[in-house]
Design a protein around this motif. Structure first.
Motif, PDB file in Angstrom:
ATOM      1  N   ALA A  37       4.036  -9.232   2.465  1.00 41.07           N
ATOM      2  CA  ALA A  37       2.826  -9.921   2.928  1.00 41.07           C
ATOM      3  C   ALA A  37       1.626  -9.438   2.116  1.00 41.07           C
ATOM      4  N   SER A  38       1.107 -10.305   1.302  1.00 44.32           N
ATOM      5  CA  SER A  38       0.010  -9.943   0.405  1.00 44.32           C
ATOM      6  C   SER A  38      -1.262  -9.545   1.134  1.00 44.32           C
ATOM      7  N   TYR A  39      -1.426  -9.927   2.403  1.00 37.54           N
ATOM      8  CA  TYR A  39      -2.657  -9.633   3.133  1.00 37.54           C
ATOM      9  C   TYR A  39      -2.652  -8.277   3.840  1.00 37.54           C
ATOM     10  N   VAL A  40      -1.634  -7.466   3.665  1.00 33.13           N
ATOM     11  CA  VAL A  40      -1.590  -6.154   4.313  1.00 33.13           C
ATOM     12  C   VAL A  40      -2.484  -5.198   3.525  1.00 33.13           C
ATOM     13  N   ARG A  41      -3.698  -4.972   4.025  1.00 33.37           N
ATOM     14  CA  ARG A  41      -4.709  -4.203   3.300  1.00 33.37           C
ATOM     15  C   ARG A  41      -4.310  -2.757   3.035  1.00 33.37           C
ATOM     16  N   SER A  42      -3.533  -2.153   3.917  1.00 34.98           N
ATOM     17  CA  SER A  42      -3.157  -0.744   3.764  1.00 34.98           C
ATOM     18  C   SER A  42      -2.378  -0.495   2.480  1.00 34.98           C
ATOM     19  N   HIS A  43      -1.792  -1.541   1.916  1.00 33.13           N
ATOM     20  CA  HIS A  43      -0.962  -1.396   0.717  1.00 33.13           C
ATOM     21  C   HIS A  43      -1.666  -1.855  -0.561  1.00 33.13           C
TER      22      HIS A  43
END
Length: 194
Positions: free
Chosen positions: A140-146
């Motif tokens: 998921a490209s929207y996972v900010r933590s990564h």
């Protein structure tokens, strides 16, 4: 199908223990594998360059497998990825773009069911050129933590007639991520975005 001429491989692994905060229960690994290859189009304009993408596929798979091994050997531990290329001065930016497909699909194939598009970057550069490779979550490209990046380069590459192709993987989020947004535990896995 043309054979890819590889001059060298370089593998780098960062083990991040903390960044000014308390050490997490587990350190995070960020790794990269780079291959210095001959650019078959260096010094001339070639209209039909797309077949080279197919030629690069076996190299992409080899590099993805090397990187998983360098990060401990378990595809289940990989949570982030990215890719990029630096083309030498006798090449053109479009030659570096040929790595997007074979590099990205190789990582997705090796990792199994990764759903997110593999972020990437490219540039033309001389000996010792460095490049920031963007990283996002594999599903998921929207996972900010990564959201992350690795700055990479090789002192003696690329020569004018070479390319450096790069793959990056990580074993988790930034160590002290606290910027909010979609959490990895909330991924729906429907479209590679959320």
């Amino acid at each position: 199908m043309a054979e890819i001429s590889v001059r060298k491989f370089v593998t780098v692994v960062d083990e991040v223990l903390h960044e000014f905060g308390p050490p997490p229960p587990e350190s995070r690994l960020r790794g990269a594998v780079m291959a210095v290859i001959e650019n078959p189009f260096a010094g001339r304009y070639v209209e039909d360059i797309q077949p080279f993408m197919e030629d690069l596929r076996p190299l992409g798979l080899e590099m993805a497998n090397r990187l998983v091994k360098a990060l401990g050997g378990s595809v289940e531990s990989i949570e982030g990825y990215g890719k990029g290329a630096i083309v030498g001065a006798s090449g053109e930016l479009e030659h570096a773009a040929l790595w997007h497909n074979p590099g990205g699909y190789a990582m997705r194939e090796v990792l199994g069911d990764a759903k997110a598009i593999v972020p990437s970057t490219k540039k033309v550069g001389g000996l010792g050129a460095r490049i920031d490779i963007p990283v996002t979550h594999i599903n998921a490209s929207y996972v900010r933590s990564h959201f992350d990046a690795m700055e990479l380069g090789i002192p003696d590459a690329p020569r004018a007639n070479e390319m450096v192709v790069l793959l990056v993987m990580t074993t988790g989020p930034r160590v002290h991520n606290r910027a909010g947004g979609l959490k990895a535990s909330e991924i729906k896995g429907e479209d590679g975005l959320r």
